[in-house]
Design a protein around this motif. Structure first.
Motif, mmCIF file in Angstrom:
data_model
loop_
_atom_site.group_PDB
_atom_site.id
_atom_site.type_symbol
_atom_site.label_atom_id
_atom_site.label_comp_id
_atom_site.label_asym_id
_atom_site.label_seq_id
_atom_site.Cartn_x
_atom_site.Cartn_y
_atom_site.Cartn_z
ATOM 1 N N LEU A 81 9.471 4.250 -4.024
ATOM 2 C CA LEU A 81 8.527 5.318 -4.148
ATOM 3 C C LEU A 81 8.864 6.394 -4.988
ATOM 4 O O LEU A 81 8.075 6.865 -5.909
ATOM 5 C CB LEU A 81 8.072 5.637 -2.679
ATOM 6 C CG LEU A 81 6.817 6.713 -2.581
ATOM 7 C CD1 LEU A 81 5.640 5.906 -1.967
ATOM 8 C CD2 LEU A 81 7.381 7.823 -1.827
ATOM 9 N N ILE A 82 10.016 7.010 -4.589
ATOM 10 C CA ILE A 82 10.582 8.246 -5.295
ATOM 11 C C ILE A 82 10.787 8.021 -6.773
ATOM 12 O O ILE A 82 10.420 8.618 -7.533
ATOM 13 C CB ILE A 82 11.743 8.679 -4.556
ATOM 14 C CG1 ILE A 82 11.419 9.432 -3.203
ATOM 15 C CG2 ILE A 82 12.437 9.751 -5.382
ATOM 16 C CD1 ILE A 82 12.542 9.659 -2.307
ATOM 17 N N GLY A 83 11.479 6.677 -7.053
ATOM 18 C CA GLY A 83 11.910 6.516 -8.278
ATOM 19 C C GLY A 83 10.553 5.929 -9.004
ATOM 20 O O GLY A 83 10.606 6.340 -10.378
ATOM 21 N N GLY A 84 9.606 5.590 -8.539
ATOM 22 C CA GLY A 84 8.443 5.111 -9.306
ATOM 23 C C GLY A 84 7.708 6.391 -9.843
ATOM 24 O O GLY A 84 7.241 6.563 -10.913
ATOM 25 N N ARG B 46 0.775 -1.137 -0.019
ATOM 26 C CA ARG B 46 -0.079 -0.011 -0.096
ATOM 27 C C ARG B 46 0.713 1.195 -0.002
ATOM 28 O O ARG B 46 0.572 2.193 -0.717
ATOM 29 C CB ARG B 46 -0.853 -0.056 1.224
ATOM 30 C CG ARG B 46 -2.061 -1.107 1.214
ATOM 31 C CD ARG B 46 -2.871 -1.084 2.529
ATOM 32 N NE ARG B 46 -4.153 -1.585 2.336
ATOM 33 C CZ ARG B 46 -5.334 -1.196 2.364
ATOM 34 N NH1 ARG B 46 -5.391 0.126 2.609
ATOM 35 N NH2 ARG B 46 -6.245 -1.677 2.146
ATOM 36 N N TYR B 47 1.925 1.272 0.566
ATOM 37 C CA TYR B 47 2.916 2.338 0.901
ATOM 38 C C TYR B 47 3.359 2.582 -0.589
ATOM 39 O O TYR B 47 3.419 3.733 -1.088
ATOM 40 C CB TYR B 47 3.900 2.087 1.764
ATOM 41 C CG TYR B 47 5.196 3.017 1.855
ATOM 42 C CD1 TYR B 47 5.096 4.363 2.458
ATOM 43 C CD2 TYR B 47 6.252 2.787 0.998
ATOM 44 C CE1 TYR B 47 5.903 5.098 2.401
ATOM 45 C CE2 TYR B 47 7.454 3.609 1.128
ATOM 46 C CZ TYR B 47 7.270 4.897 1.936
ATOM 47 O OH TYR B 47 8.195 5.771 1.914
ATOM 48 N N LEU B 48 3.787 1.536 -1.238
ATOM 49 C CA LEU B 48 4.543 1.846 -2.518
ATOM 50 C C LEU B 48 3.625 2.230 -3.489
ATOM 51 O O LEU B 48 3.917 2.925 -4.570
ATOM 52 C CB LEU B 48 5.018 0.466 -2.866
ATOM 53 C CG LEU B 48 6.524 0.315 -2.402
ATOM 54 C CD1 LEU B 48 6.988 -1.062 -2.500
ATOM 55 C CD2 LEU B 48 7.672 1.234 -2.539
ATOM 56 N N SER B 49 2.289 2.073 -3.439
ATOM 57 C CA SER B 49 0.975 2.315 -4.381
ATOM 58 C C SER B 49 0.745 3.830 -4.322
ATOM 59 O O SER B 49 0.418 4.351 -5.049
ATOM 60 C CB SER B 49 -0.143 1.479 -3.999
ATOM 61 O OG SER B 49 -0.900 2.003 -3.012
ATOM 62 N N ILE B 50 1.315 4.505 -3.076
ATOM 63 C CA ILE B 50 1.361 5.879 -3.072
ATOM 64 C C ILE B 50 1.936 6.397 -4.370
ATOM 65 O O ILE B 50 1.551 7.488 -5.025
ATOM 66 C CB ILE B 50 1.913 6.431 -1.871
ATOM 67 C CG1 ILE B 50 1.207 6.048 -0.739
ATOM 68 C CG2 ILE B 50 2.201 7.855 -1.925
ATOM 69 C CD1 ILE B 50 1.906 6.050 0.713
ATOM 70 N N ALA B 51 2.878 6.020 -4.883
ATOM 71 C CA ALA B 51 3.811 6.376 -5.885
ATOM 72 C C ALA B 51 3.002 6.696 -7.174
ATOM 73 O O ALA B 51 3.109 7.543 -7.984
ATOM 74 C CB ALA B 51 4.925 5.754 -6.034
ATOM 75 N N ALA B 52 2.126 5.762 -7.376
ATOM 76 C CA ALA B 52 1.066 5.664 -8.660
ATOM 77 C C ALA B 52 -0.234 6.204 -8.468
ATOM 78 O O ALA B 52 -1.067 6.446 -9.283
ATOM 79 C CB ALA B 52 0.958 4.270 -9.099
ATOM 80 N N GLU B 53 -0.556 6.804 -7.179
ATOM 81 C CA GLU B 53 -2.016 7.177 -7.012
ATOM 82 C C GLU B 53 -1.949 8.648 -6.939
ATOM 83 O O GLU B 53 -1.002 9.194 -7.439
ATOM 84 C CB GLU B 53 -2.394 6.723 -5.683
ATOM 85 C CG GLU B 53 -2.552 5.112 -5.587
ATOM 86 C CD GLU B 53 -3.225 4.688 -4.227
ATOM 87 O OE1 GLU B 53 -3.933 5.563 -3.539
ATOM 88 O OE2 GLU B 53 -3.497 3.564 -4.267
ATOM 89 N N LYS B 54 -3.170 9.381 -7.024
ATOM 90 C CA LYS B 54 -3.056 10.778 -7.147
ATOM 91 C C LYS B 54 -2.594 11.409 -8.362
ATOM 92 O O LYS B 54 -3.041 10.722 -9.451
ATOM 93 C CB LYS B 54 -2.875 11.340 -5.897
ATOM 94 C CG LYS B 54 -3.236 10.722 -4.647
ATOM 95 C CD LYS B 54 -4.257 11.584 -4.069
ATOM 96 C CE LYS B 54 -4.787 11.174 -2.723
ATOM 97 N NZ LYS B 54 -5.766 11.980 -2.285
#
Length: 186
Positions: A149-152, A83-91
């Motif tokens: 997360l940043i790289g994504g 879920r944390y890593l999905s932050i990179a692709a959301e919003k």
């Protein structure tokens, strides 16, 4: 037309960040975007710094506090990390890219970016401590998750949220699979 509020200015600021980057976040360009005079900007904000602080506080709340609360609802440490890593692709991941670029040129923006990065990294490390209990390893894993997360966000994959999330979930599953035999040795 409805009465213009601070919220309208903040929304216009986010649109500018999403579409053209931090160069579009000025009283003049936002006034043009909203089709009003620059005086309206100064009616709602004391100065540019007041506006930038308000804009970035809204970003910090929405893109960090709310997103980490969402991630924390994971049933396991692995699901929480996913879920944390999905932050990179959301919003609007482009917004994060714009803010990170802006932070390189503006110390005030840099303060917000540093605080957000510190908060997110701390969350990732605390989550990883639930996966591994050897000293230092949770910190390395948490840093890796944070860098993913940043790289994504920076990579072209951010434009395809489903593809990016699929990639991150497969990568994390492989990572968890590699941890399973190692944990059995503990």
């Amino acid at each position: 037309m409805e009465k213009l509020t601070r919220h309208h200015w903040i929304a216009a600021g986010f649109e500018a960040l999403d579409q053209i980057g931090h160069m579009g976040v000025s009283a003049e360009s936002l006034s043009r975007r909203l089709n009003v005079t620059r005086g309206s900007f100064y009616h709602h904000f004391r100065n540019r710094e007041d506006f930038v602080r308000t804009l970035l506080a809204a970003w910090e709340e929405d893109y960090t506090e709310r997103m980490l609360a969402y991630a924390a609802q994971g049933r396991s440490a692995g699901e929480t990390l996913k879920r944390y890593l999905s932050i990179a692709a959301e919003k609007q991941p482009g917004r994060e890219v714009s803010i990170r670029a802006w932070s390189l040129h503006d110390p005030l923006v840099g303060e917000f970016q540093q605080r957000v990065d510190t908060r997110r990294l701390d969350f990732a490390i605390r989550t990883c401590r639930r996966l591994v209990n050897r000293p230092g390893e949770a910190e390395v894993m948490g840093q890796m998750a944070h860098l993913c997360l940043i790289g994504g966000q920076q990579a072209g994959l951010r434009r395809d949220a489903a593809r990016f999330n699929g990639f991150m979930h497969r990568a994390l599953s492989l990572f968890e699979g590699a941890l399973a035999p190692w944990r059995a040795k503990l």
